[in-house]
Design a protein around this motif. Structure first.
Motif, PDB file in Angstrom:
ATOM      1  N   ASP A 230       0.835  -1.198   0.000  1.00  0.00           N
ATOM      2  CA  ASP A 230       0.000   0.000   0.000  1.00  0.00           C
ATOM      3  C   ASP A 230       0.874   1.254   0.000  1.00  0.00           C
ATOM      4  O   ASP A 230       0.628   2.205  -0.750  1.00  0.00           O
ATOM      5  N   THR A 231       1.905   1.256   0.815  1.00  0.00           N
ATOM      6  CA  THR A 231       2.824   2.387   0.879  1.00  0.00           C
ATOM      7  C   THR A 231       3.541   2.571  -0.459  1.00  0.00           C
ATOM      8  O   THR A 231       3.657   3.694  -0.962  1.00  0.00           O
ATOM      9  N   ALA A 232       3.992   1.470  -1.053  1.00  0.00           N
ATOM     10  CA  ALA A 232       4.651   1.540  -2.358  1.00  0.00           C
ATOM     11  C   ALA A 232       3.673   2.045  -3.428  1.00  0.00           C
ATOM     12  O   ALA A 232       4.052   2.828  -4.301  1.00  0.00           O
ATOM     13  N   GLY A 233       2.416   1.606  -3.359  1.00  0.00           N
ATOM     14  CA  GLY A 233       1.405   2.049  -4.323  1.00  0.00           C
ATOM     15  C   GLY A 233       1.174   3.544  -4.247  1.00  0.00           C
ATOM     16  O   GLY A 233       1.098   4.227  -5.274  1.00  0.00           O
ATOM     17  N   VAL A 234       1.066   4.072  -3.035  1.00  0.00           N
ATOM     18  CA  VAL A 234       0.868   5.515  -2.853  1.00  0.00           C
ATOM     19  C   VAL A 234       2.055   6.267  -3.437  1.00  0.00           C
ATOM     20  O   VAL A 234       1.904   7.279  -4.126  1.00  0.00           O
TER      21      VAL A 234
ATOM     22  N   GLN B  43       4.120   5.188  -5.824  1.00  0.00           N
ATOM     23  CA  GLN B  43       4.174   5.019  -7.275  1.00  0.00           C
ATOM     24  C   GLN B  43       3.100   5.848  -7.981  1.00  0.00           C
ATOM     25  O   GLN B  43       3.368   6.450  -9.014  1.00  0.00           O
ATOM     26  N   VAL B  44       1.898   5.900  -7.435  1.00  0.00           N
ATOM     27  CA  VAL B  44       0.818   6.666  -8.066  1.00  0.00           C
ATOM     28  C   VAL B  44       1.045   8.162  -7.875  1.00  0.00           C
ATOM     29  O   VAL B  44       0.855   8.945  -8.797  1.00  0.00           O
ATOM     30  N   GLY B  45       1.450   8.553  -6.681  1.00  0.00           N
ATOM     31  CA  GLY B  45       1.684   9.970  -6.414  1.00  0.00           C
ATOM     32  C   GLY B  45       0.393  10.760  -6.480  1.00  0.00           C
ATOM     33  O   GLY B  45      -0.700  10.237  -6.297  1.00  0.00           O
ATOM     34  N   THR B  46       0.507  12.049  -6.779  1.00  0.00           N
ATOM     35  CA  THR B  46      -0.654  12.915  -6.940  1.00  0.00           C
ATOM     36  C   THR B  46      -0.983  12.978  -8.422  1.00  0.00           C
ATOM     37  O   THR B  46      -0.095  13.239  -9.243  1.00  0.00           O
ATOM     38  N   LEU B  47      -2.231  12.749  -8.765  1.00  0.00           N
ATOM     39  CA  LEU B  47      -2.629  12.723 -10.168  1.00  0.00           C
ATOM     40  C   LEU B  47      -2.693  14.138 -10.744  1.00  0.00           C
ATOM     41  O   LEU B  47      -3.280  15.029 -10.136  1.00  0.00           O
ATOM     42  N   ASP B  48      -2.081  14.321 -11.917  1.00  0.00           N
ATOM     43  CA  ASP B  48      -2.289  15.570 -12.640  1.00  0.00           C
ATOM     44  C   ASP B  48      -3.631  15.453 -13.366  1.00  0.00           C
ATOM     45  O   ASP B  48      -4.278  14.398 -13.333  1.00  0.00           O
ATOM     46  N   ASP B  49      -4.073  16.510 -14.022  1.00  0.00           N
ATOM     47  CA  ASP B  49      -5.386  16.488 -14.664  1.00  0.00           C
ATOM     48  C   ASP B  49      -5.531  15.374 -15.693  1.00  0.00           C
ATOM     49  O   ASP B  49      -6.570  14.720 -15.757  1.00  0.00           O
ATOM     50  N   GLN B  50      -4.501  15.154 -16.502  1.00  0.00           N
ATOM     51  CA  GLN B  50      -4.580  14.113 -17.540  1.00  0.00           C
ATOM     52  C   GLN B  50      -4.725  12.728 -16.906  1.00  0.00           C
ATOM     53  O   GLN B  50      -5.564  11.930 -17.327  1.00  0.00           O
ATOM     54  N   ALA B  51      -3.936  12.443 -15.877  1.00  0.00           N
ATOM     55  CA  ALA B  51      -4.008  11.141 -15.214  1.00  0.00           C
ATOM     56  C   ALA B  51      -5.349  10.969 -14.496  1.00  0.00           C
ATOM     57  O   ALA B  51      -5.937   9.877 -14.513  1.00  0.00           O
TER      58      ALA B  51
END
Length: 177
Positions: A35-39, A41-49
């Motif tokens: 879960d920590t690795a997923g957070v 890796q995903v990070g904060t989504l920009d508008d396109q993502a």
């Protein structure tokens, strides 16, 4: 000599339960690490993502019937994401948003409406008549405390725009490789 007492056998300890404790603990640690690795890796989504993630979510879970946008789920995180996405990328008339609940008999309807109103940001006055499922012990054991919510937005143009994005996402030329 007194009366004879029946000697009841002592059941052996369940070795599976004892052996399973370290496995369960390791599993929980692994889930937490991933879960920590997923957070990360995903990070904060920009508008396109964020747009594409919402389109993918709708492609899998959204209503495909012409005429209205619809999304149902019992996971508040999914409904929160969907509502944020819908508001961010489409011109929404808030007064036209509706919610309908599917809730088992015996569960607190007022608490469910309050819960989903907070999750979706849609006032309780815009909730339709709920569907109250009759209990059936043979089918389900884990009835969701707040039921399943369906968010609807009756706008053909918005639905067509979303379905255009879904079709674009699922075309072969957007898939890498």
């Amino acid at each position: 000599m007194g009366p004879r007492r029946a000697v009841l056998p002592v059941p052996p300890k369940d070795r599976r339960a004892t052996a399973a404790a370290p496995v369960a603990s390791a599993k929980l640690r692994e889930i937490q690490e991933l879960d920590t690795a997923g957070v990360s890796q995903v990070g904060t989504l920009d508008d396109q993502a964020f747009l594409v993630a919402g389109v993918a979510l709708y492609a899998g879970e959204g209503a495909k019937t012409e005429g209205a946008v619809g999304f149902s789920n019992s996971d508040p995180r999914m409904l929160r994401f969907f509502c944020a996405w819908l508001r961010r990328f489409f011109d929404i008339d808030e007064s036209r948003l509706r919610v309908r609940l599917y809730l088992h008999e015996g569960l607190d309807l007022d608490a469910a409406v309050a819960h989903w109103s907070v999750v979706t940001g849609i006032p309780a006055g815009q909730f339709g008549k709920p569907y109250r499922a009759l209990p059936d012990a043979g089918i389900r054991h884990n009835k969701h405390e707040h039921g399943c919510a369906t968010v609807k937005y009756a706008c053909s143009r918005t639905h067509r725009a979303i379905m255009g994005l879904v079709r674009a996402l699922l075309t072969s030329h957007v898939i890498p490789g």
